[in-house]
Design a protein around this motif. Sequence first.
Motif, PDB file in Angstrom:
ATOM      1  N   ASP A 183       1.051  -1.127  -0.169  1.00  0.00           N
ATOM      2  CA  ASP A 183      -0.068   0.074   0.049  1.00  0.00           C
ATOM      3  C   ASP A 183       0.795   1.366   0.094  1.00  0.00           C
ATOM      4  O   ASP A 183       2.203   1.188   0.355  1.00  0.00           O
ATOM      5  N   PRO A 184       0.251   2.575  -0.322  1.00  0.00           N
ATOM      6  CA  PRO A 184       1.066   3.711  -0.544  1.00  0.00           C
ATOM      7  C   PRO A 184       1.803   4.046   0.665  1.00  0.00           C
ATOM      8  O   PRO A 184       3.018   4.473   0.464  1.00  0.00           O
ATOM      9  N   THR A 185       0.970   4.151   1.909  1.00  0.00           N
ATOM     10  CA  THR A 185       1.774   4.694   3.021  1.00  0.00           C
ATOM     11  C   THR A 185       2.850   3.911   3.560  1.00  0.00           C
ATOM     12  O   THR A 185       4.133   4.325   3.535  1.00  0.00           O
ATOM     13  N   PRO A 186       2.639   2.560   3.862  1.00  0.00           N
ATOM     14  CA  PRO A 186       3.737   1.612   4.008  1.00  0.00           C
ATOM     15  C   PRO A 186       4.942   1.716   2.865  1.00  0.00           C
ATOM     16  O   PRO A 186       6.123   1.641   3.260  1.00  0.00           O
ATOM     17  N   ALA A 187       4.615   1.756   1.730  1.00  0.00           N
ATOM     18  CA  ALA A 187       5.627   1.811   0.597  1.00  0.00           C
ATOM     19  C   ALA A 187       6.424   3.041   0.956  1.00  0.00           C
ATOM     20  O   ALA A 187       7.688   2.901   0.652  1.00  0.00           O
ATOM     21  N   ALA A 188       5.761   4.263   1.027  1.00  0.00           N
ATOM     22  CA  ALA A 188       6.655   5.504   1.127  1.00  0.00           C
ATOM     23  C   ALA A 188       7.439   5.286   2.311  1.00  0.00           C
ATOM     24  O   ALA A 188       8.607   5.731   2.429  1.00  0.00           O
ATOM     25  N   LEU A 189       6.858   4.808   3.383  1.00  0.00           N
ATOM     26  CA  LEU A 189       7.552   4.699   4.721  1.00  0.00           C
ATOM     27  C   LEU A 189       8.745   3.814   4.854  1.00  0.00           C
ATOM     28  O   LEU A 189       9.826   4.150   5.180  1.00  0.00           O
ATOM     29  N   ALA A 190       8.472   2.721   4.056  1.00  0.00           N
ATOM     30  CA  ALA A 190       9.839   1.804   3.879  1.00  0.00           C
ATOM     31  C   ALA A 190      10.776   2.163   3.070  1.00  0.00           C
ATOM     32  O   ALA A 190      11.853   2.008   3.488  1.00  0.00           O
ATOM     33  N   ALA A 191      10.562   2.998   2.071  1.00  0.00           N
ATOM     34  CA  ALA A 191      11.571   3.442   1.299  1.00  0.00           C
ATOM     35  C   ALA A 191      12.141   4.709   1.844  1.00  0.00           C
ATOM     36  O   ALA A 191      13.498   4.645   1.971  1.00  0.00           O
ATOM     37  N   GLU A 192      11.388   5.581   2.582  1.00  0.00           N
ATOM     38  CA  GLU A 192      12.059   6.577   3.225  1.00  0.00           C
ATOM     39  C   GLU A 192      12.852   5.989   4.442  1.00  0.00           C
ATOM     40  O   GLU A 192      14.006   6.562   4.645  1.00  0.00           O
ATOM     41  N   SER A 193      12.651   4.889   4.862  1.00  0.00           N
ATOM     42  CA  SER A 193      13.507   4.636   6.108  1.00  0.00           C
ATOM     43  C   SER A 193      14.618   3.911   5.422  1.00  0.00           C
ATOM     44  O   SER A 193      15.631   3.965   6.175  1.00  0.00           O
ATOM     45  N   GLY A 194      14.511   3.147   4.277  1.00  0.00           N
ATOM     46  CA  GLY A 194      15.704   2.414   3.776  1.00  0.00           C
ATOM     47  C   GLY A 194      16.676   3.778   3.394  1.00  0.00           C
ATOM     48  O   GLY A 194      17.776   3.630   3.334  1.00  0.00           O
ATOM     49  N   VAL A 195      16.325   4.972   2.735  1.00  0.00           N
ATOM     50  CA  VAL A 195      16.883   5.745   2.328  1.00  0.00           C
ATOM     51  C   VAL A 195      17.718   6.397   3.544  1.00  0.00           C
ATOM     52  O   VAL A 195      18.987   6.773   3.702  1.00  0.00           O
ATOM     53  N   ALA A 196      16.869   6.752   4.673  1.00  0.00           N
ATOM     54  CA  ALA A 196      17.725   7.101   6.006  1.00  0.00           C
ATOM     55  C   ALA A 196      18.790   6.287   6.613  1.00  0.00           C
ATOM     56  O   ALA A 196      19.718   6.879   7.038  1.00  0.00           O
ATOM     57  N   VAL A 197      18.353   4.878   6.555  1.00  0.00           N
ATOM     58  CA  VAL A 197      19.328   3.951   7.022  1.00  0.00           C
ATOM     59  C   VAL A 197      20.613   4.120   6.178  1.00  0.00           C
ATOM     60  O   VAL A 197      21.640   4.189   6.529  1.00  0.00           O
ATOM     61  N   PHE A 198      20.386   4.383   4.753  1.00  0.00           N
ATOM     62  CA  PHE A 198      21.489   4.383   3.871  1.00  0.00           C
ATOM     63  C   PHE A 198      22.227   5.495   4.144  1.00  0.00           C
ATOM     64  O   PHE A 198      23.441   5.506   4.185  1.00  0.00           O
ATOM     65  N   ARG A 199      21.684   6.635   4.277  1.00  0.00           N
ATOM     66  CA  ARG A 199      22.506   7.802   4.548  1.00  0.00           C
ATOM     67  C   ARG A 199      23.191   7.872   5.866  1.00  0.00           C
ATOM     68  O   ARG A 199      24.343   8.274   6.150  1.00  0.00           O
ATOM     69  N   VAL A 200      22.645   7.294   6.894  1.00  0.00           N
ATOM     70  CA  VAL A 200      23.301   7.360   8.353  1.00  0.00           C
ATOM     71  C   VAL A 200      24.484   6.415   8.108  1.00  0.00           C
ATOM     72  O   VAL A 200      25.506   6.536   8.485  1.00  0.00           O
ATOM     73  N   GLY A 201      24.241   5.183   7.642  1.00  0.00           N
ATOM     74  CA  GLY A 201      25.200   3.904   7.359  1.00  0.00           C
ATOM     75  C   GLY A 201      26.381   4.617   6.493  1.00  0.00           C
ATOM     76  O   GLY A 201      27.401   4.302   6.900  1.00  0.00           O
ATOM     77  N   PHE A 202      26.057   5.130   5.591  1.00  0.00           N
ATOM     78  CA  PHE A 202      26.700   5.828   4.613  1.00  0.00           C
ATOM     79  C   PHE A 202      27.914   6.804   5.208  1.00  0.00           C
ATOM     80  O   PHE A 202      29.206   6.651   5.071  1.00  0.00           O
ATOM     81  N   ALA A 203      27.264   7.586   6.043  1.00  0.00           N
ATOM     82  CA  ALA A 203      28.097   8.738   6.615  1.00  0.00           C
ATOM     83  C   ALA A 203      29.116   8.143   7.680  1.00  0.00           C
ATOM     84  O   ALA A 203      30.050   8.347   7.794  1.00  0.00           O
ATOM     85  N   THR A 204      28.651   6.917   8.252  1.00  0.00           N
ATOM     86  CA  THR A 204      29.457   6.131   9.277  1.00  0.00           C
ATOM     87  C   THR A 204      30.434   5.471   8.456  1.00  0.00           C
ATOM     88  O   THR A 204      31.603   5.369   9.046  1.00  0.00           O
ATOM     89  N   TRP A 205      30.343   4.868   7.358  1.00  0.00           N
ATOM     90  CA  TRP A 205      31.165   4.245   6.731  1.00  0.00           C
ATOM     91  C   TRP A 205      32.396   4.889   6.203  1.00  0.00           C
ATOM     92  O   TRP A 205      33.591   4.412   6.133  1.00  0.00           O
ATOM     93  N   ILE A 206      32.038   6.274   5.701  1.00  0.00           N
ATOM     94  CA  ILE A 206      33.194   7.068   5.261  1.00  0.00           C
ATOM     95  C   ILE A 206      33.820   7.939   6.467  1.00  0.00           C
ATOM     96  O   ILE A 206      34.660   8.817   6.268  1.00  0.00           O
ATOM     97  N   ALA A 207      33.197   7.843   7.499  1.00  0.00           N
ATOM     98  CA  ALA A 207      34.066   8.562   8.766  1.00  0.00           C
ATOM     99  C   ALA A 207      35.282   8.078   8.986  1.00  0.00           C
ATOM    100  O   ALA A 207      35.535   6.835   8.833  1.00  0.00           O
ATOM    101  N   GLU A 208      36.089   9.091   9.478  1.00  0.00           N
ATOM    102  CA  GLU A 208      37.835   8.777   9.905  1.00  0.00           C
ATOM    103  C   GLU A 208      37.662   7.440  10.911  1.00  0.00           C
ATOM    104  O   GLU A 208      37.135   7.629  11.940  1.00  0.00           O
ATOM    105  N   GLY A 209      38.463   6.548  10.472  1.00  0.00           N
ATOM    106  CA  GLY A 209      38.676   5.268  11.476  1.00  0.00           C
ATOM    107  C   GLY A 209      37.937   4.332  11.598  1.00  0.00           C
ATOM    108  O   GLY A 209      38.112   3.273  12.053  1.00  0.00           O
TER     109      GLY A 209
END
Lengths: 186, 186
Positions: free
Chosen positions: B139-165
């Motif tokens: 359904d539209p709302t869970p689809a949008a929320l799951a996609a936004e959550s996935g992008v949020a996890v990617f953003r936060v995880g990617f920033a962690t991946w490229i952090a020094e150390g």
Amino acid sequence: MVRWQPGARERLQAAALERFAAEGFDGTTVAEIAATAGLTERTFFRHFADKREVLFAGQDEFERLFVAGIEDADGTDPIAVVAAALEGATGFFPEDRRAWSRARQEVIDADPGLQERELLKLSKLAGAMTDALRRRGIDPTPAALAAESGVAVFRVGFATWIAEGEERPLPVILRAVLGELRSLLA
Amino acid sequence: MVRWQPGARERLQAAALERFAAEGFDGTTVAEIAATAGLTERTFFRHFADKREVLFAGQDEFERLFVAGIEDADGTDPIAVVAAALEGATGFFPEDRRAWSRARQEVIDADPGLQERELLKLSKLAGAMTDALRRRGIDPTPAALAAESGVAVFRVGFATWIAEGEERPLPVILRAVLGELRSLLA
């Protein structure tokens, strides 16, 4: 002598949206907006720096409401704090703003430059919320995730609020969307 | 006759980041990038439409990996499907890309125009993921929320991946960040 025009700001905002919807954002001049509102360009520039500001005025206030909501919330559970901030920020979107918000979104969706500006606004909001959560002693990763989740709930809830036929007030919608996010991740 | 320069693309990418870091994005010309790589401008334009493309090349492939991950995942739980897509997309970020990604992010963080472009890329990714989830009958709302959550996890995880150390591989980090999001919302 500067004469204050009562309601000038609201008339200029309504006139701008009318022109943007009819002629497109790029195809509209400040002179046309002022003329449509029955005001002078000089009055326009007393209220807005440029035509883009008509769409983004109040951005600082919008962000301030979220940050104040985080600062004033009880407890230390990041999502509960963000939920309180979402409640507080709905004061920025009273019922009589819904039609204007819908028309504004249509103008933004039609212009890639305005879309980028809107995305930057929401990204800055997530950053300001993360900083406010950090100041409450929440660790970096949960602070960032709670802020990003809050912005995601706001985006999805706001899009629902301005959808044709939707009648629930924004606070009710945001609570329902946050509930859906919780059950999705349960 | 066009002579193929082996490794030219990678040399141009490395040279561009070196110049952007030293002179800023706006202060760098294609001629300088080509000269730093020991190649001609003509070779540059065989690989990239302009200097911004050096930073955003592969964007379609990046989005395609996420969408393919959603299409190929088992089950219908939206977050499980998005988690599978995140796993699949990590193929785009092998270990030997980490240093380049870190340098690229520093260039982007220093330029508001590049930030807007990056945000638009991630917003389009969320839209493409939402559409892919919808095609799976979500359904539209869970689809949008799951996609936004996935992008949020990617953003936060990617920033962690490229952090020094930081030394954990991206898939390990993304799983940990998704786990943190789940426990935050529990």
